[in-house]
Motif scaffolding. Structure first.
Motif, PDB file in Angstrom:
ATOM      1  N   TRP A 103    -113.260  24.474 -47.157  1.00  0.00           N
ATOM      2  CA  TRP A 103    -114.107  23.365 -47.609  1.00  0.00           C
ATOM      3  C   TRP A 103    -113.651  22.885 -48.982  1.00  0.00           C
ATOM      4  O   TRP A 103    -113.323  21.724 -49.157  1.00  0.00           O
ATOM      5  N   HIS A 132    -110.530  23.222 -40.440  1.00  0.00           N
ATOM      6  CA  HIS A 132    -109.732  23.200 -41.657  1.00  0.00           C
ATOM      7  C   HIS A 132    -109.114  24.566 -41.951  1.00  0.00           C
ATOM      8  O   HIS A 132    -109.828  25.542 -42.199  1.00  0.00           O
ATOM      9  N   TRP A 139    -122.068  24.987 -40.069  1.00  0.00           N
ATOM     10  CA  TRP A 139    -120.895  25.121 -40.925  1.00  0.00           C
ATOM     11  C   TRP A 139    -120.649  26.581 -41.277  1.00  0.00           C
ATOM     12  O   TRP A 139    -121.570  27.365 -41.445  1.00  0.00           O
ATOM     13  N   VAL A 165    -117.714  28.238 -43.853  1.00  0.00           N
ATOM     14  CA  VAL A 165    -116.592  27.850 -44.698  1.00  0.00           C
ATOM     15  C   VAL A 165    -116.142  28.984 -45.596  1.00  0.00           C
ATOM     16  O   VAL A 165    -116.888  29.925 -45.890  1.00  0.00           O
ATOM     17  N   PRO A 208    -121.724  22.180 -47.650  1.00  0.00           N
ATOM     18  CA  PRO A 208    -121.518  21.074 -46.705  1.00  0.00           C
ATOM     19  C   PRO A 208    -122.841  20.450 -46.274  1.00  0.00           C
ATOM     20  O   PRO A 208    -123.847  21.153 -46.087  1.00  0.00           O
ATOM     21  N   ARG A 219    -110.093  15.821 -49.653  1.00  0.00           N
ATOM     22  CA  ARG A 219    -111.173  16.171 -48.738  1.00  0.00           C
ATOM     23  C   ARG A 219    -112.379  15.248 -48.920  1.00  0.00           C
ATOM     24  O   ARG A 219    -113.044  14.875 -47.943  1.00  0.00           O
ATOM     25  N   MET A 270    -118.417  21.987 -39.346  1.00  0.00           N
ATOM     26  CA  MET A 270    -117.355  22.134 -40.351  1.00  0.00           C
ATOM     27  C   MET A 270    -116.999  23.612 -40.424  1.00  0.00           C
ATOM     28  O   MET A 270    -117.851  24.453 -40.770  1.00  0.00           O
TER      29      MET A 270
END
Length: 544
Positions: free
Chosen positions: A130, A196, A142, A144, A136, A85, A126
């Motif tokens: 993560w 993700h 984001w 995560v 992030p 990542r 994002m």
């Protein structure tokens, strides 16, 4: 939440961004593509039907291959989650971005491609797994999973605030991605979202829609399920065998009371594994738990009725249960990728959106008797890579070039009209995606794995792979070389390092590998430095 989506700044033409990269002239960036990067965790190539696998049908992922390009030689530079990542974000090898293993925290202040895209006028997000310890950076929005995250009713951290959502993690992450795109699409700025998934990471807890998928399927066993690791000391020492290293409770979903009843406790599981199993169940609602227990009732009975839990037949049974759960998680991913593709088409966003599908690395699906990843052997070195962009990528095309996760960041910058920073070590895939592979494209790739002694006991090693050959050096508490002719030995069973037939080839590979190490700034001195840091941090072999 909506206000946070608009954070960031759009720089005008020729303005130098915070990391010194110039954007393209205004007329050249008028039609910048949107970018959706989809990454699963531990998705093996053999678990996609578009790669010719016989384990599962993945119709929605196959759509990407049919409408774009499939890469057959896409490789990871360090086959473990956090390092992969970090390489995605920075376009740098692990020893350059600082994340050589899962114990390291990512330095969010360093240059990343999302920061450069945001400086160039992109909306960035994002969403999902993560797994880099730090928060992030470089994203307007984001949300995560903390750590590995949970499959059912997972916790999320949204812009610093922790919360729990109700539902199945693969569905929830997709919901968030579609919702964010739905808000972003009305803006004049293009967007880039990192989408993700947790799935299909261990311990492979499938969602409600696929609890009974594959109930009647018998999965073909890999040729190397009962590998004896002859002439491969590092492989023999690893602890990732389905036979002896897979937990009955948390991995295979056998109830703790049944494990105890079988007489296999505490040899196979331990209280911590029982707690992990129970903890996953405790997250479920009563309705989820009822469906789960009903779906897994037959497995409990099969386990209790097994006559001999010490022989190969029991290994075969465990393999079948492992494949059921792993592939059920993949089926959930495929469904959700289909949801996203349908959304893009319904909103006329297909033509100007680049979609990349890949995984953070490959995975062992019984090959060499294993699960997990880490090694430089093909199953974990190779990762799926599908790219769709109708404006430039020919539908149904297949590429055989050696490409790396190192190349993703430069590729996204290229499409955004942003100059690649010097410190990025990968190359843009844009000409390759056009079917115009440059004549000086790489003929070999360099790999380095660091996390030992640690879980699964995979020895530290580095190596080189060409289109036909592979050379690996295992080091630290071992000094072993392995060489494989992949054309003659695709399963990597025969270590030919001492075969006179390959003497000149091995010499050539050693020289080429040293050239790559020098090019990318790796060295024996660095390796020793990381070993000393690992030991100083309290990691000792006795822990594992």
């Amino acid at each position: 939440m909506n206000n946070r989506l608009l954070q960031g700044c759009c720089l005008s033409a020729f303005v130098v961004g915070s990391f010194g990269c110039k954007t393209a002239p205004e007329e050249e960036k008028a039609e910048k593509p949107n970018i959706i990067y989809i990454m699963t965790d531990d998705h093996a190539n053999r678990a996609l039907s578009c790669y010719g696998g016989d384990l599962i049908e993945t119709p929605n992922l196959d759509r990407l291959a049919e409408e774009g390009m499939r890469f057959n030689h896409s490789f990871v530079t360090n086959s473990i989650s956090a390092p992969s990542r970090a390489t995605l974000l920075t376009g740098q090898y692990s020893h350059k971005n600082g994340v050589i293993d899962n114990a390291k925290e990512f330095d969010g202040s360093q240059m990343t491609f999302p920061k450069l895209l945001r400086d160039a006028g992109y909306q960035t997000a994002m969403i999902g797994k993560w797994h880099l310890k730090s928060e992030p950076t470089g994203f307007d929005y984001w949300k995560v999973l903390p750590g590995q995250g949970s499959y059912y009713n997972p916790d999320f951290i949204e812009m610093g605030e922790r919360m729990r959502d109700t539902g199945y993690v693969t569905d929830l992450i997709t919901d968030e991605v579609i919702n964010w795109i739905d808000q972003a699409k009305g803006k004049e700025k293009p967007f880039c979202v990192l989408y993700h998934h947790k799935a299909p990471h261990r311990a492979w807890w499938p969602g409600p829609d696929h609890l009974n998928t594959f109930d009647d399927k018998q999965f073909p066993e890999p040729e190397t399920l009962f590998d004896d690791y002859e002439d491969r000391k590092a492989a023999e020492a690893a602890l990732m065998e389905i036979d002896s290293n897979m937990y009955l409770s948390s991995d295979l979903k056998v109830k703790p009371e049944h494990v105890k009843q079988s007489g296999m406790y505490p040899d196979t599981d331990n209280p911590e594994r029982f707690q992990a199993y129970q903890g996953s169940l405790d997250r479920m609602t009563e309705q989820q738990k009822e469906a789960w227990n009903e779906a897994y009732a037959d497995r409990q009975q099969e386990f209790l009725e097994f006559d001999d839990r010490t022989g190969n037949d029991f290994v075969r049974w465990k393999y079948q249960q492992y494949m059921e759960d792993y592939l059920r998680c993949i089926a959930g991913v495929d469904d959700n990728v289909g949801r996203l593709l349908d959304y893009l088409e319904e909103n006329d966003m297909k033509e100007n959106t680049i979609i990349v599908y890949t995984s953070d690395q490959g995975f062992y699906l019984g090959e060499h008797g294993w699960f997990d990843k880490r090694f430089m052997y093909e199953e974990s070195l190779r990762m799926p890579l599908l790219v769709r962009y109708p404006k430039e990528v020919e539908a149904g095309s297949v590429n055989e070039d050696i490409v790396l996760n190192l190349d993703f960041a430069p590729t996204f910058l290229d499409y955004a009209g942003v100059e690649k920073p010097e410190q990025m070590q990968g190359r843009s895939l844009r000409p390759v995606l056009k079917g115009e592979t440059p004549p000086n494209w790489r003929e070999s790739m360099y790999y380095h794995y660091y996390e030992y002694p640690a879980w699964h006991a995979t020895k530290r090693h580095y190596g080189i792979r060409t289109d036909r050959y592979k050379l690996i050096h295992f080091y630290y508490d071992i000094d072993e070389w392995e060489f494989y002719d992949l054309e003659e030995d695709p399963n990597e069973l025969n270590n030919e390092i001492d075969n006179p037939k390959y003497e000149e080839t091995i010499k050539m590979l050693k020289k080429r590998m040293e050239d790559l190490r020098e090019k990318f700034g790796d060295s024996e001195e660095l390796s020793q430095k990381y070993i000393e840091q690992w030991i100083e941090s309290g990691h000792t072999e006795s822990q594992f």
